[in-house]
Design a protein around this motif. Structure first.
Motif, PDB file in Angstrom:
ATOM      1  N   HIS A  44      -9.500  -6.536  -6.702  1.00  0.00           N
ATOM      2  CA  HIS A  44     -10.311  -7.482  -5.934  1.00  0.00           C
ATOM      3  C   HIS A  44      -9.431  -8.284  -4.980  1.00  0.00           C
ATOM      4  O   HIS A  44      -9.740  -8.437  -3.805  1.00  0.00           O
ATOM      5  CB  HIS A  44     -11.048  -8.431  -6.885  1.00  0.00           C
ATOM      6  N   ASP A  45      -8.319  -8.783  -5.503  1.00  0.00           N
ATOM      7  CA  ASP A  45      -7.495  -9.679  -4.714  1.00  0.00           C
ATOM      8  C   ASP A  45      -6.828  -8.972  -3.535  1.00  0.00           C
ATOM      9  O   ASP A  45      -6.781  -9.498  -2.424  1.00  0.00           O
ATOM     10  CB  ASP A  45      -6.441 -10.320  -5.630  1.00  0.00           C
ATOM     11  N   VAL A  52       0.974   2.740   4.996  1.00  0.00           N
ATOM     12  CA  VAL A  52       0.487   2.901   3.626  1.00  0.00           C
ATOM     13  C   VAL A  52       1.705   2.690   2.739  1.00  0.00           C
ATOM     14  O   VAL A  52       2.789   3.217   3.017  1.00  0.00           O
ATOM     15  CB  VAL A  52      -0.186   4.274   3.378  1.00  0.00           C
ATOM     16  N   ALA A  53       1.556   1.854   1.713  1.00  0.00           N
ATOM     17  CA  ALA A  53       2.696   1.559   0.837  1.00  0.00           C
ATOM     18  C   ALA A  53       2.417   2.041  -0.572  1.00  0.00           C
ATOM     19  O   ALA A  53       1.276   2.025  -1.038  1.00  0.00           O
ATOM     20  CB  ALA A  53       2.972   0.057   0.829  1.00  0.00           C
ATOM     21  N   ILE A  54       3.485   2.471  -1.246  1.00  0.00           N
ATOM     22  CA  ILE A  54       3.395   2.813  -2.667  1.00  0.00           C
ATOM     23  C   ILE A  54       4.308   1.838  -3.408  1.00  0.00           C
ATOM     24  O   ILE A  54       5.492   1.705  -3.067  1.00  0.00           O
ATOM     25  CB  ILE A  54       3.858   4.254  -2.940  1.00  0.00           C
ATOM     26  N   GLY A  55       3.746   1.139  -4.394  1.00  0.00           N
ATOM     27  CA  GLY A  55       4.567   0.149  -5.095  1.00  0.00           C
ATOM     28  C   GLY A  55       3.988  -0.214  -6.446  1.00  0.00           C
ATOM     29  O   GLY A  55       2.952   0.323  -6.871  1.00  0.00           O
ATOM     30  N   ALA A  90      -2.039 -10.007   7.156  1.00  0.00           N
ATOM     31  CA  ALA A  90      -2.209 -11.334   7.763  1.00  0.00           C
ATOM     32  C   ALA A  90      -1.804 -11.313   9.238  1.00  0.00           C
ATOM     33  O   ALA A  90      -2.326 -12.072  10.051  1.00  0.00           O
ATOM     34  CB  ALA A  90      -1.387 -12.373   7.005  1.00  0.00           C
ATOM     35  N   LEU A  91      -0.887 -10.421   9.577  1.00  0.00           N
ATOM     36  CA  LEU A  91      -0.446 -10.304  10.976  1.00  0.00           C
ATOM     37  C   LEU A  91      -1.353  -9.373  11.779  1.00  0.00           C
ATOM     38  O   LEU A  91      -1.111  -9.121  12.958  1.00  0.00           O
ATOM     39  CB  LEU A  91       1.000  -9.791  11.025  1.00  0.00           C
ATOM     40  N   GLY A  92      -2.361  -8.820  11.123  1.00  0.00           N
ATOM     41  CA  GLY A  92      -3.346  -8.006  11.844  1.00  0.00           C
ATOM     42  C   GLY A  92      -3.132  -6.509  11.744  1.00  0.00           C
ATOM     43  O   GLY A  92      -3.803  -5.737  12.430  1.00  0.00           O
ATOM     44  N   SER A  93      -2.195  -6.062  10.881  1.00  0.00           N
ATOM     45  CA  SER A  93      -1.970  -4.619  10.740  1.00  0.00           C
ATOM     46  C   SER A  93      -3.020  -4.000   9.817  1.00  0.00           C
ATOM     47  O   SER A  93      -3.556  -4.666   8.932  1.00  0.00           O
ATOM     48  CB  SER A  93      -0.581  -4.359  10.145  1.00  0.00           C
ATOM     49  N   GLN A  94      -3.265  -2.702  10.023  1.00  0.00           N
ATOM     50  CA  GLN A  94      -4.165  -1.945   9.143  1.00  0.00           C
ATOM     51  C   GLN A  94      -3.326  -1.342   8.021  1.00  0.00           C
ATOM     52  O   GLN A  94      -2.394  -0.586   8.288  1.00  0.00           O
ATOM     53  CB  GLN A  94      -4.839  -0.803   9.921  1.00  0.00           C
ATOM     54  N   CYS A  95      -3.658  -1.701   6.781  1.00  0.00           N
ATOM     55  CA  CYS A  95      -2.793  -1.290   5.663  1.00  0.00           C
ATOM     56  C   CYS A  95      -3.591  -0.708   4.504  1.00  0.00           C
ATOM     57  O   CYS A  95      -4.718  -1.115   4.241  1.00  0.00           O
ATOM     58  CB  CYS A  95      -2.038  -2.502   5.097  1.00  0.00           C
ATOM     59  N   ALA A  96      -2.942   0.214   3.787  1.00  0.00           N
ATOM     60  CA  ALA A  96      -3.520   0.721   2.541  1.00  0.00           C
ATOM     61  C   ALA A  96      -2.427   0.712   1.477  1.00  0.00           C
ATOM     62  O   ALA A  96      -1.253   0.948   1.783  1.00  0.00           O
ATOM     63  CB  ALA A  96      -4.052   2.135   2.741  1.00  0.00           C
ATOM     64  N   PHE A  97      -2.824   0.436   0.238  1.00  0.00           N
ATOM     65  CA  PHE A  97      -1.861   0.368  -0.864  1.00  0.00           C
ATOM     66  C   PHE A  97      -2.178   1.423  -1.918  1.00  0.00           C
ATOM     67  O   PHE A  97      -3.344   1.677  -2.214  1.00  0.00           O
ATOM     68  CB  PHE A  97      -1.893  -1.030  -1.492  1.00  0.00           C
ATOM     69  N   ASP A 113      -6.769  -1.819   2.129  1.00  0.00           N
ATOM     70  CA  ASP A 113      -7.551  -0.792   1.434  1.00  0.00           C
ATOM     71  C   ASP A 113      -6.803  -0.372   0.169  1.00  0.00           C
ATOM     72  O   ASP A 113      -5.584  -0.139   0.214  1.00  0.00           O
ATOM     73  CB  ASP A 113      -7.774   0.425   2.345  1.00  0.00           C
ATOM     74  N   PHE A 114      -7.520  -0.294  -0.938  1.00  0.00           N
ATOM     75  CA  PHE A 114      -6.897   0.077  -2.215  1.00  0.00           C
ATOM     76  C   PHE A 114      -7.884   0.910  -3.016  1.00  0.00           C
ATOM     77  O   PHE A 114      -8.919   0.411  -3.454  1.00  0.00           O
ATOM     78  CB  PHE A 114      -6.519  -1.194  -2.997  1.00  0.00           C
ATOM     79  N   ASP A 115      -7.554   2.195  -3.183  1.00  0.00           N
ATOM     80  CA  ASP A 115      -8.498   3.109  -3.842  1.00  0.00           C
ATOM     81  C   ASP A 115      -7.885   3.909  -4.982  1.00  0.00           C
ATOM     82  O   ASP A 115      -8.498   4.882  -5.436  1.00  0.00           O
ATOM     83  CB  ASP A 115      -9.083   4.089  -2.806  1.00  0.00           C
ATOM     84  N   THR A 116      -6.691   3.548  -5.456  1.00  0.00           N
ATOM     85  CA  THR A 116      -6.105   4.286  -6.579  1.00  0.00           C
ATOM     86  C   THR A 116      -6.978   4.044  -7.814  1.00  0.00           C
ATOM     87  O   THR A 116      -7.282   2.892  -8.140  1.00  0.00           O
ATOM     88  CB  THR A 116      -4.664   3.797  -6.870  1.00  0.00           C
TER      89      THR A 116
END
Ligand code: ADP
Length: 331
Positions: free
Chosen positions: A94-95, A9-12, A72-79, A102-105
């Motif tokens: 959307h993009d 999960v990344a914060i940016g 794109a490399l197949g990892s499960q990610c959330a932003f 996953d993006f829910d902020t």
């Protein structure tokens, strides 16, 4: 400890890249610093947008670009990042979801509007960037979904976002949540100017053992450690960070993890077209390898392959199937 639901999960910064081709005359007319990155205010952003031709709009931002590479490399990610309740905020959401992140902020009401980077691409392939940081600087600690943070194997933080106060508090809280859940914290220093402003904070986090994986480039390593010699810089940090990753542009990259050292050259490519996003995509490849339990050298190779792809064309999103490319090059 349960298995993580997300790899990362990344914060940016939640920034929309608005990119359009233009002639050199327009760069001059608008008084832009060709090839550079300039921070702009709301009015200037509007003026530049009005002067732009037909543009493409995609989600950008350093950590978000790293996640796009990982997805794109197949990892499960959330932003996690702050947009405003406006059209560009919708485009960002959307993009980023469209690439599988996953993006829910929740979008923020009122001013300032969603962050955007207005990119003018001249016929010689140079990118002139004008960034308005807007809403992305107002991510409050209350926007954090702590369950989400705790459910990711790695929390990845973008140094750029350490500058504004609210996101900095949010990231401090996220570090504690992640560590309390027994996860790892990865941090990218982003830029030397960020370290010049917040080096004391970063050094304290490192001394307190709160950073498990640190990404720096050569200049950032020097600024962080005060050592201009690359090896001396590595020596200063290698026992304080479990996994230290230092990239050196065309000279490749080095990683030191728990006493083990690995090095890779830069991936040979036909032509370097645009180095924007090299570090972001390097982190994407490295972190994907790391979360899959690959050895240190393979993680570095994956980073170099992804970085090599991104710098061989304009734009910070991969044009090739990264997964196939990595599989082919790793053999
Ligand atoms: P950052 O974008 O964070 O400044 P670097 O410039 O160190 O990061 O680049 C990260 C990686 O991208 C390098 O380790 C290398 O694999 C690749 N890379 C960057 N610039 C070049 C270049 N000019 N030629 C070849 N590879 C490069």
């Amino acid at each position: 400890m349960t298995d993580p639901r997300y790899d990362v999960v990344a914060i940016g910064n939640a920034i929309v890249d608005v990119m359009a081709p233009c002639e050199d005359e327009l760069i001059e007319e608008l008084g832009l610093a060709k090839g550079g990155m300039t921070l702009v205010d709301t009015e200037r952003a509007q003026e530049l947008y009005d002067a732009m031709g037909r543009a493409t709009e995609i989600s950008g931002g350093s950590a978000a670009n790293t996640l796009a590479g990982m997805a794109a490399l197949g990892s499960q990610c959330a932003f996690v990042g702050q947009v405003a309740k406006d059209q560009l905020g919708d485009i960002f959401a959307h993009d980023i979801r469209a690439v599988g992140i996953d993006f829910d902020t929740q979008p923020r009401e009122g001013d300032p509007p969603t962050a955007r980077c207005l990119i003018f691409v001249t016929p010689d392939g140079e990118r002139t960037m004008n960034t308005f940081l807007g809403a992305s600087q107002f991510l409050p600690p209350a926007a954090l979904d702590e369950e989400l943070i705790a459910s990711a194997g790695v929390l990845y933080l973008e140094g750029y976002l350490w500058d504004p106060e609210e996101p900095r508090s949010a990231m401090r809280r996220a570090i504690d949540v992640s560590r309390d859940a027994g996860r790892k914290v990865a941090f990218t220093a982003s830029e030397s100017f960020v370290i010049e402003r917040h080096g004391d904070d970063f050094r304290a986090l490192i001394e307190e053992g709160k950073i498990d994986i640190l990404f720096v480039n050569e200049h950032e390593l020097a600024t962080l450690t005060g050592k201009t010699d690359f090896e001396a810089g590595l020596d200063a940090l290698k026992d304080k960070v479990p996994t230290l990753v230092a990239t050196r542009s065309a000279k490749g990259a080095v990683a030191i993890a728990n006493g083990e050292r690995a090095e890779v050259p830069a991936e040979p490519i036909a032509k370097v077209v645009d180095t924007t996003g090299a570090g972001d995509l390097f982190a994407a490849g490295f972190l994907t390898g790391h979360t899959r339990g690959e050895n240190l050298e393979t993680c570095l190779r994956m980073g170099a392959i992804c970085a090599g792809e991104i710098i061989s064309h304009i734009g910070a999103r991969s044009e090739k199937d990264l997964n196939a490319l990595v599989a082919e090059k790793l053999g």
